[in-house]
Design a protein around this motif. Structure first.
Motif, mmCIF file in Angstrom:
data_model
loop_
_atom_site.group_PDB
_atom_site.id
_atom_site.type_symbol
_atom_site.label_atom_id
_atom_site.label_comp_id
_atom_site.label_asym_id
_atom_site.label_seq_id
_atom_site.Cartn_x
_atom_site.Cartn_y
_atom_site.Cartn_z
ATOM 1 N N ASP A 143 0.829 -1.208 0.000
ATOM 2 C CA ASP A 143 0.000 0.000 0.000
ATOM 3 C C ASP A 143 0.859 1.252 0.000
ATOM 4 N N ALA A 172 2.581 1.632 -3.388
ATOM 5 C CA ALA A 172 1.676 2.140 -4.432
ATOM 6 C C ALA A 172 1.559 3.651 -4.360
ATOM 7 N N ARG A 173 1.397 4.181 -3.157
ATOM 8 C CA ARG A 173 1.305 5.651 -3.006
ATOM 9 C C ARG A 173 2.621 6.306 -3.417
ATOM 10 N N GLU A 191 3.157 6.416 -7.321
ATOM 11 C CA GLU A 191 2.391 7.475 -7.980
ATOM 12 C C GLU A 191 3.070 8.832 -7.804
ATOM 13 N N SER A 204 5.086 10.881 -10.929
ATOM 14 C CA SER A 204 4.633 12.233 -11.274
ATOM 15 C C SER A 204 5.802 13.203 -11.343
ATOM 16 N N VAL A 234 1.221 -3.735 -6.418
ATOM 17 C CA VAL A 234 1.300 -2.312 -6.747
ATOM 18 C C VAL A 234 0.630 -2.043 -8.087
ATOM 19 N N GLN A 286 -3.020 -1.743 -7.788
ATOM 20 C CA GLN A 286 -3.512 -0.560 -7.083
ATOM 21 C C GLN A 286 -3.307 0.740 -7.848
ATOM 22 N N VAL A 287 -2.345 0.768 -8.742
ATOM 23 C CA VAL A 287 -2.031 2.005 -9.479
ATOM 24 C C VAL A 287 -2.567 1.868 -10.895
ATOM 25 N N LEU A 293 -0.337 1.602 -14.085
ATOM 26 C CA LEU A 293 0.647 0.536 -14.242
ATOM 27 C C LEU A 293 0.030 -0.732 -14.805
ATOM 28 N N ALA A 315 4.453 1.814 -17.025
ATOM 29 C CA ALA A 315 3.449 2.865 -16.885
ATOM 30 C C ALA A 315 2.810 3.155 -18.232
#
Length: 250
Positions: free
Chosen positions: A62, A65-66, A69, A73, A91, A94-95, A98, A245
């Motif tokens: 978790d 994953a954050r 991102e 960016s 991951v 969750q993203v 990806l 990505a």
């Protein structure tokens, strides 16, 4: 997120994960690393490392994953997440940007695992032999990421037959200060089944351990002969995965 500036901080945050340490490249070039506010995940961005812009992940899914991102960016979508297979799979789930794209193996070991090099005629080759290396790779391993002249590929080892012809090659490529990566391993078909590959890889691993403290390589999961060889030489297998990505059209 918090940027990491040195190997000691990175090692503490990633529990000394050899893949993270390898990707950081000693922070002597363009690699960068970050951790999240909760310090439960690490991301290491390494451009042009083993033929890819890589983003090595470690830690809680978790949190990772954050962190991914936030990092993507900042550095852009060209970097491909890499790490323990289960972590990268989670991951990628969750993203949304990806996509999980592949599984393979990372193998590594220290002197305690590998031991001294076996008796061998393998040796480091002079730069003047690189055209021979390139020709052998082009014929017998054209998909090799490591090739003469590519940045990060430091030197080549080889074995010659009784006529002086080069029959096996392998490289010290994209190594970090404490992780020596072996790549570009190729053996001519006529020299296979005679222990040639074992002698060459044994030399490369022993040299990597002597020079860096740890030897490592990447291997395809379906390459059973290579997996058996590397395990017999003392390397430990670790399942890893990669994601990519997606770029949204503008």
């Amino acid at each position: 997120m918090h940027e990491i500036w040195d190997d000691a901080e990175l090692a503490a945050l990633c529990d000394g994960d050899p893949i993270c340490v390898w990707a950081a490249q000693g922070f002597t070039g363009t690699s960068r690393a970050w951790t999240g506010a909760d310090r439960r995940a690490v991301a290491v961005a390494a451009p042009a490392l083993s033929a890819r812009d890589r983003l090595v992940l470690h830690g809680d899914p978790d949190s990772a994953a954050r962190l991914v991102e936030a990092v993507l960016s900042e550095i852009g979508p060209a970097f491909r997440p890499l790490g323990d297979r289960a972590l990268v799979e989670q991951v990628a789930q969750q993203v949304p940007a990806l996509t999980y794209v592949g599984s393979f193996g990372w193998m590594d070991g220290t002197a305690a695992d590998i031991g001294p090099a076996p008796a061998s005629t393998a040796a480091w080759l002079p730069r003047t032999a690189e055209p021979e290396v390139a020709a052998l790779l082009q014929r017998h391993y054209p998909g090799s990421y490591a090739k003469p002249g590519i940045p990060g590929v430091r030197r080549w080892a080889g074995i010659r037959d009784d006529t002086g012809a080069l029959v096996a090659v392998g490289a010290d490529a994209w190594s970090a200060p404490t992780v020596g990566l072996v790549g570009g391993i190729a053996v001519r078909p006529a020299a296979r089944g005679r222990g040639t590959g074992r002698r060459l890889v044994g030399f490369l691993l022993a040299e990597a351990v002597r020079g860096y403290g740890r030897a490592a390589l990447m291997v395809d999961d379906d390459n059973d002969p290579a997996l058996r060889l590397y395990k017999s030489l003392g390397l430990r297998y670790r399942p890893v995965g990669a994601a990519t990505a997606q770029v949204t059209p503008t």
